[in-house]
Design an enzyme around this catalytic site. Structure first.
Site, short mmCIF file in Angstrom:
data_model
loop_
_atom_site.label_atom_id
_atom_site.label_comp_id
_atom_site.label_asym_id
_atom_site.label_seq_id
_atom_site.Cartn_x
_atom_site.Cartn_y
_atom_site.Cartn_z
N GLU A 85 4.09 -5.67 7.09
CA GLU A 85 3.34 -4.60 7.76
C GLU A 85 3.71 -4.45 9.23
O GLU A 85 3.70 -3.35 9.78
CB GLU A 85 1.83 -4.86 7.65
CG GLU A 85 1.24 -4.57 6.27
CD GLU A 85 1.33 -5.73 5.28
OE1 GLU A 85 2.13 -6.65 5.54
OE2 GLU A 85 0.62 -5.70 4.27
N GLY A 99 0.48 -4.99 0.72
CA GLY A 99 -0.68 -4.92 -0.17
C GLY A 99 -0.40 -5.51 -1.54
O GLY A 99 -1.33 -5.95 -2.24
N ALA A 108 0.87 -1.18 0.00
CA ALA A 108 0.00 0.00 0.00
C ALA A 108 0.91 1.23 0.00
O ALA A 108 2.10 1.14 0.29
CB ALA A 108 -0.87 -0.03 1.25
N GLU A 123 -0.99 -9.07 -1.09
CA GLU A 123 -2.44 -9.25 -0.87
C GLU A 123 -3.20 -9.17 -2.19
O GLU A 123 -4.17 -9.89 -2.41
CB GLU A 123 -2.93 -8.20 0.13
CG GLU A 123 -2.39 -8.49 1.54
CD GLU A 123 -2.74 -7.41 2.55
OE1 GLU A 123 -2.42 -6.24 2.27
OE2 GLU A 123 -3.33 -7.74 3.58
#
Ligand code: 3HC
Ligand code: NAI
Length: 689
Positions: free
Chosen positions: A125, A102, A63, A105
């Site tokens: 993370e 992310g 992210a 993911e």
């Protein structure tokens, strides 16, 4: 369509390419375009399958961290992955570089994942004080099993492609044209025909019988969390994947993520992420770096040996120089032993060990340093010895070679002035053990040339160090603040605290060890010698040294050590000595609380940090945080001393310092003007540097 997401077509397989340099982070504009692209491809009859790939050096590395703490703009990552999972056509993620956070993911939202042999995959993370918030904790266990997912998510350490293949995280690993391979797999799947099961519906690895083993491992990992919330939340969320239906586990993951992302610990860790990268930016890209192909290290003692290993670990050949053959052999034997221990523990393969050892060349002849591009001195901490060494280097080092000193305290300008090439000289202050500790203080002397600083900063990152540029002063940034942190330790003991109580206050705060344990480990004699050289005294520590108690190496210091164990045991003799000294000074012992211990040690240290900024010894407050987290174990969840000052309240710190200054007149309590300015403006800007 904008260039950050583009679509190609390869015989019915749509290739969606994300292009958001430098690391293809999933920023809002990328998510928005990716969503549009995927929706259109889902509904497009001429498209039979979809491959997701990235331009540039890496697959999506996560992210966009800069968006955290701001209002979430839809579609968020969760919506994107959920949408991806509704596509009935086969979807394939083609992974090169690093699929992190992310990014992984997103790949977990696909039916299949293929990777380049050099790819790394992980959910880091936790290192930002978070848990994977895009379904990673709930989907990863479905592919690799809960135990493996737990270790990957709680450690945050990525795995290599071969391991990912063995664990079931990726379906194939390729060398060569990855996109072509991804397209070929997608076409095969189309030919084979569906239905294709999304990861969310794969439950075969979620065996409830694993729960006791899982809880055991989770408990062991939680113990190591040292007050950090994220590792505990990570473990809880993976457990939910095992015990709750998919959607409930996903919702619980979301709740945990929202809580963590708004918390101080994650804010602190995100601050450190950017602070480290900022600190490493020393000169513009246009400054031409010098080439470093071989390094010389002078002195094969504690530091020289570790420094030489640090370079060899980064793949650089090293010439290690000592005064005598015997000292050289001793140094090389220690290096040998250190690598043997790593090999025995399994952290280094026998092959890698051999390769590293082959990089060392020992010598007692300065003439052997003529082919070195960088020469680091790590001899005794005495100005005369240092000058003698640099005088000899001046005569033999090739023109343009960089000369560095690892001095802890000495004046680097004076050392530079003793050579004919001060522009090529700087301090490279490594921390012990130098092959392990990540911090490198790069000491900029008055005449150090900018390309020398830039070269060393790049080299530091190349060998896995975290560089911070500091100016010349006694102890630079780290050790100077360490002295301020220690200034009230003996007074605290005399007033009634015990070494164990002080150390406990530190470990409760999140430090890996307290100051008395640390001094016992490093050796009390080091500080004693340093104090004597500066005409300073420390009532209790000096007496211990006079009695031969140097810490672990002599079996006693502030603690006792039995049978060469490293476990610190209560030392009644020290407690008696403290009470004697207190009585001698007319001090009646009182109860001292944890809060007072923390305030009297850490507030002077922050104040010293402000003085360091005023003097331009550090360029930014965040550089000081990087020094303290990477060199001294300041708890990451508190972001370093200067970040923590804001959490603690700068007004409060100033009030306490003013109060102690009035009471004692001690200089460490004299409030730095910059600290007052910080209280008024909320910013450390305005420092001299
Ligand atoms: N978001 C925003 N910026 C990022 C970023 C990210 N995820 N990752 C890297 N960057 C920026 C860096 O700040 C740096 O910017 P700068 O040049 O302006 O200083 C630039 O990209 C290059 O980064 P590095 O200097 O670190 O480049 P390297 O090549 O040394 O390393 C990397 C590349 C391994 C990808 C490393 O950058 C890295 O580890 N990035 C962070 C990965 C990460 O933590 N991902 C998880 C994010 S959180 C998440 O995904 C939450 C989700 O679960 C909801
Ligand atoms: P050490 O005593 O373990 O090693 C010094 C080595 O230098 C010895 O092996 C000695 O034989 C060799 N030596 C002395 N004069 C020499 C010369 N003229 N030519 C070649 N070799 C010579 O000392 P240590 O602890 O490694 O410290 C070295 C330097 O690193 C000092 O400046 C110290 O302040 C600094 N330093 C030490 C740290 C520590 O934790 N020990 C941390 C950071 C810096």
């Amino acid at each position: 369509m904008s260039s950050s997401v583009s679509i190609g077509n390869n015989n019915g397989v749509a290739v969606v390419t994300i292009d958001n340099p430098p690391v293809n982070a999933l920023s809002f504009h990328v998510r928005e375009l990716l969503m549009q692209a995927l929706v259109s491809l889902r509904d497009e009859p001429s498209v039979a399958a979809i491959a997701i790939t990235c331009a540039g050096r890496t697959f999506v590395a996560g992210a966009d961290i800069t968006e955290f703490g701001k209002p979430v703009r839809q579609p968020d990552l969760r919506a994107l992955v959920a949408m991806l999972e509704t596509i009935a056509k086969p979807t394939v993620a083609a992974i090169h570089g690093t699929a992190l956070g992310g990014g992984l993911e997103l790949a977990l939202g696909c039916h299949f994942r293929v990777a380049d042999t050099g790819a790394k995959l992980g959910l880091p993370e936790v290192k930002l004080g978070l848990l994977p918030g895009g379904g990673g904790t709930v989907r990863l266990p479905r592919l690799v099993g809960p135990l493996k997912a737990l270790s990957m998510i709680v450690s945050g350490t990525p795995i290599v492609a071969a391991e990912a293949l063995a664990d079931g995280l990726v379906d194939a690993v390729f060398d060569g044209d990855l996109i072509a391979q991804a397209v070929s797999i997608a076409a095969d799947m189309v030919a084979k025909g569906g239905p294709f099961t999304p990861v969310r519906d794969r439950n075969d690895r979620l065996d409830q019988a694993n729960l006791p083993a899982f809880d055991k491992q989770a408990a062991a990992l939680s113990k190591k969390a040292r007050g950090l919330e994220a590792p505990i939340a990570c473990a809880q969320s993976v457990r939910n994947a095992l015990t709750l239906p998919f959607d409930e586990a996903l919702a619980a993951e979301r709740d945990l993520f929202v809580k963590l992302v708004a918390g101080d610990q994650s804010r602190a860790q995100r601050h450190l992420f950017f602070a480290e990268r900022q600190a490493a930016k020393i000169a513009g890209k246009d400054v031409v770096r010098r080439k470093i192909a071989r390094v010389g290290v002078i002195g094969a003692g504690t530091m020289g040996g570790g420094i030489a290993m640090a370079f060899a670990n980064g793949g650089l050949p090293v010439t290690l120089l000592e005064t005598t053959q015997e000292a050289l052999q001793r140094g090389l034997t220690t290096i040998d032993k250190n690598y043997a221990v790593s090999a025995m523990r399994g952290s280094l393969s026998e092959d890698a060990k051999r390769q590293r050892l082959a990089l060392f060349k020992g010598s007692t002849d300065y003439a052997d340093l003529t082919d070195c591009d960088l020469i680091v001195e790590a001899v005794f901490e005495e100005m005369a010895v240092k000058k003698e060494v640099f005088g000899r280097l001046d005569a033999v080092a090739k023109p343009g070679a960089i000369l560095a000193t690892n001095t802890s305290y000495l004046d680097v300008n004076e050392i530079a002035a003793s050579t004919s090439r001060p522009q090529d000289l700087l301090g490279m202050h490594f921390f012990s053990p130098a092959n392990v500790m990540k911090l490198l203080e790069i000491v900029r002397a008055d005449k150090t040339s900018p390309d020398v600083l830039a070269t060393i900063a790049d080299l530091a990152r190349r060998i896995g160090k975290v560089p911070v540029v500091v100016g010349v002063c006694h102890g630079f940034v780290g050790n100077r603040m360490l002295a301020a942190r220690g200034s009230e330790l003996e007074p605290l003991l005399l007033e009634g605290a015990t070494p164990r109580q002080v150390d406990q206050a530190f470990t409760d705060f999140g430090w890996p060890m307290g100051p008395f344990q640390m001094v016992d480990l490093a050796g009390l004699d080091i500080g004693w010698r340093n104090r004597k050289a500066r005409g300073q005294t420390a009532d209790i520590a000096d007496t211990l040294c006079e009695q031969g108690h140097f810490g672990q190496k002599t079996g006693s210091g502030f603690y006792r050590y039995e049978d060469s164990s490293r476990t610190p045991l209560l030392n009644p003799e020290v407690e008696a000595l403290i009470r004697d000294k207190a009585a001698g000074n007319g001090i009646a012992p009182r109860t001292i609380g944890t809060k007072e211990i923390i305030e009297r040690t850490l507030y002077p240290m922050i104040n010293e940090g402000a003085k360091i900024l005023e003097e331009g010894i550090a360029a930014r407050a965040s550089d000081i945080d990087v020094v303290w987290v990477n060199g001294y174990g300041f708890p990451v969840g508190k972001g370093g001393p200067m970040f923590w000052a804001s959490l603690e309240g700068v007004d409060k710190i100033i009030r306490r310092l003013d109060h102690w200054h009035q009471q004692t007149g001690k200089d460490v309590f004299r409030v730095a003007p910059l600290l007052r300015q910080m209280a008024e403006t909320g910013s450390w800007d305005g420092a001299a540097g």
